[in-house]
Design an enzyme around this catalytic site. Sequence first.
Site, PDB file in Angstrom:
ATOM      1  CE  LYS A 117       0.733   1.945   3.293  1.00 38.94           C
ATOM      2  NZ  LYS A 117       1.978   2.471   3.924  1.00 38.94           N
ATOM      3  CE1 TYR A 135      -1.975  -0.047   7.620  1.00 37.92           C
ATOM      4  CE2 TYR A 135      -0.741   1.903   6.982  1.00 37.92           C
ATOM      5  CZ  TYR A 135      -0.822   0.531   7.122  1.00 37.92           C
ATOM      6  OH  TYR A 135       0.240  -0.254   6.773  1.00 37.92           O
TER       7      TYR A 135
HETATM    8  P1  NDP Z   1      12.352   1.488   2.286  1.00 34.98           P
HETATM    9  O1  NDP Z   1      12.843   2.797   1.818  1.00 34.98           O
HETATM   10  O2  NDP Z   1      12.833   0.982   3.591  1.00 34.98           O
HETATM   11  O3  NDP Z   1      12.706   0.365   1.198  1.00 34.98           O
HETATM   12  C1  NDP Z   1      12.411   0.515  -0.151  1.00 34.98           C
HETATM   13  C2  NDP Z   1      13.362  -0.372  -0.945  1.00 34.98           C
HETATM   14  O4  NDP Z   1      13.053  -0.229  -2.316  1.00 34.98           O
HETATM   15  C3  NDP Z   1      14.840   0.022  -0.835  1.00 34.98           C
HETATM   16  O5  NDP Z   1      15.487  -0.518   0.272  1.00 34.98           O
HETATM   17  C4  NDP Z   1      15.394  -0.501  -2.130  1.00 34.98           C
HETATM   18  O6  NDP Z   1      15.642  -1.894  -1.994  1.00 34.98           O
HETATM   19  C5  NDP Z   1      14.230  -0.394  -3.099  1.00 34.98           C
HETATM   20  N1  NDP Z   1      14.386   0.751  -4.006  1.00 34.98           N
HETATM   21  C6  NDP Z   1      14.527   0.621  -5.343  1.00 34.98           C
HETATM   22  N2  NDP Z   1      14.670   1.825  -5.903  1.00 34.98           N
HETATM   23  C7  NDP Z   1      14.651   2.734  -4.921  1.00 34.98           C
HETATM   24  C8  NDP Z   1      14.767   4.141  -4.891  1.00 34.98           C
HETATM   25  N3  NDP Z   1      14.932   4.859  -5.998  1.00 34.98           N
HETATM   26  N4  NDP Z   1      14.708   4.764  -3.700  1.00 34.98           N
HETATM   27  C9  NDP Z   1      14.511   4.068  -2.570  1.00 34.98           C
HETATM   28  N5  NDP Z   1      14.388   2.711  -2.548  1.00 34.98           N
HETATM   29  C10 NDP Z   1      14.447   2.050  -3.697  1.00 34.98           C
HETATM   30  O7  NDP Z   1      10.769   1.551   2.242  1.00 34.98           O
HETATM   31  P2  NDP Z   1       9.744   0.639   3.043  1.00 34.98           P
HETATM   32  O8  NDP Z   1      10.210  -0.746   3.074  1.00 34.98           O
HETATM   33  O9  NDP Z   1       9.404   1.286   4.318  1.00 34.98           O
HETATM   34  O10 NDP Z   1       8.441   0.787   2.100  1.00 34.98           O
HETATM   35  C11 NDP Z   1       8.316   0.063   0.902  1.00 34.98           C
HETATM   36  C12 NDP Z   1       6.832  -0.068   0.553  1.00 34.98           C
HETATM   37  O11 NDP Z   1       6.166  -0.788   1.587  1.00 34.98           O
HETATM   38  C13 NDP Z   1       6.090   1.264   0.441  1.00 34.98           C
HETATM   39  O12 NDP Z   1       5.134   1.190  -0.587  1.00 34.98           O
HETATM   40  C14 NDP Z   1       5.402   1.422   1.781  1.00 34.98           C
HETATM   41  O13 NDP Z   1       4.227   2.203   1.709  1.00 34.98           O
HETATM   42  C15 NDP Z   1       5.087  -0.017   2.125  1.00 34.98           C
HETATM   43  N6  NDP Z   1       5.033  -0.255   3.566  1.00 34.98           N
HETATM   44  C16 NDP Z   1       3.954  -0.924   4.060  1.00 34.98           C
HETATM   45  C17 NDP Z   1       3.845  -1.156   5.398  1.00 34.98           C
HETATM   46  C18 NDP Z   1       2.689  -1.922   5.918  1.00 34.98           C
HETATM   47  O14 NDP Z   1       2.519  -1.999   7.132  1.00 34.98           O
HETATM   48  N7  NDP Z   1       1.874  -2.530   5.078  1.00 34.98           N
HETATM   49  C19 NDP Z   1       4.841  -0.661   6.347  1.00 34.98           C
HETATM   50  C20 NDP Z   1       5.989  -0.015   5.720  1.00 34.98           C
HETATM   51  C21 NDP Z   1       6.052   0.178   4.371  1.00 34.98           C
HETATM   52  P3  NDP Z   1      16.981  -2.563  -2.598  1.00 34.98           P
HETATM   53  O15 NDP Z   1      18.114  -1.865  -1.909  1.00 34.98           O
HETATM   54  O16 NDP Z   1      16.812  -3.965  -2.241  1.00 34.98           O
HETATM   55  O17 NDP Z   1      16.939  -2.300  -4.078  1.00 34.98           O
END
Ligand code: NDP
Length: 374
Positions: free
Chosen positions: A142, A227
């Site tokens: 989401k 949410y």
């Molecule tokens: P993060 O920033 O922690 O992680 C995102 C990951 O995406 C990065 O670590 C990287 O992984 C990859 N990535 C690829 N391109 C980019 C870029 N240009 N900039 C940043 N990251 C990039 O985010 P979250 O994990 O917190 O969030 C990810 C998704 O999950 C979002 O859509 C968020 O809304 C959702 N979410 C949902 C939650 C829930 O409770 N349902 C809770 C938290 C987040 P790599 O290094 O492996 O390429």
Amino acid sequence: MSENQSRRSFLQNLGVGLGTTAAAFAVPSVMAVPEVAPPKDDKKLGVALVGLGSYAKNQLAVALENAKNCYLAAIVTGSPAKAEEWTKKYNLPKESVYNYQNFDEIAKNKAVDIIYVVLPNSMHPEFVIRAAKAGKHVMCEKPMANSVAECDAMIKACKDAGVQLGVGYRLHFEPFTQEVMRIGQKKEKGNVRFMQTNFGFTIGDPTQWRLKKAMAGGGPLMDVGIYCVQASRYVTGEEPLWVTAQFGPITDKERFKDVEESVSWQMEFPGGAMVNGFTSYKSNIEQLYVSADKGWLQLGPAYSYGPIKGRSNEGEMKLPVVHHQTVMMEAICKEMIETGKFPKHIDGDEGKRDMKILMAIYEAAQTGKRISLV
Ligand code: NDP
């Protein structure tokens, strides 16, 4: 071969055409084009996580370690260091490690049943569509995307490929949330008249993607306000008639030059419920209060990983405390194994319904007008 297994094999063999734009950023190649992975464990569905950030690492990977009917079968990352770390930790075959460029090769990986997109919001559409074209079922975090048109494109791509699309609405599987859904929708306390719902937190790093409109689609409304919108919909079981909204003041010009710092909104539902919502990147707050003809309900914490706590006019709610992502993955995979489908209540249409309301809240806040949703 069971009907379900043959359906899975069929879907896995479906889409091999790429036909999508390349990833918008350059990352080094992690490995050569993979060979077909070893045969999968048929008792469990294989899940590929795309984007190994905070949510994938701290929640979804844990869920896949604990869940009985699914496991981490592959990873997709732009970071060679994470690829190495995860490969070791989860004992992944090197054929099951992809980057954003060679991702489409996952079509050949028979160990992968479900691709779970956990990337920044703006990247959801591209990777969901590429996953569908690879013939895999898709879970997407989401908010599903940053616009209704993108939701439409994602839904169509999955439909065309004959694959399932789900949105990671973990609270749909959480016992306290399920209880307020049940009481609200069954009108156990009579008609819901008023709901107060809010979710916010104090955001850190000013350079993160969550503060960039192009990547996040907006500010706290897209991230956590969703949410609250969900809650008002699942407690009433209805869709809102209209929305009015107001942006809060910008108290930190450095952080909030691109997205809102906070926003409040008001909605009316067909059964007569009025809802006040609030979301912020500057207040630590998460509550749901529901007032109905014959009583009230309250969850707080209401939306984070918990433990969720609940009370009503009848006293404290005593329900199991669960790991949200584990119960979500188990429920989704159980349904998939038994019926060949994801649960309907978390499908792409559900993600699109929220997106329509989020966009209406922005429009209402920008124009000062009451925006009709019917
Ligand atoms: P993060 O920033 O922690 O992680 C995102 C990951 O995406 C990065 O670590 C990287 O992984 C990859 N990535 C690829 N391109 C980019 C870029 N240009 N900039 C940043 N990251 C990039 O985010 P979250 O994990 O917190 O969030 C990810 C998704 O999950 C979002 O859509 C968020 O809304 C959702 N979410 C949902 C939650 C829930 O409770 N349902 C809770 C938290 C987040 P790599 O290094 O492996 O390429």
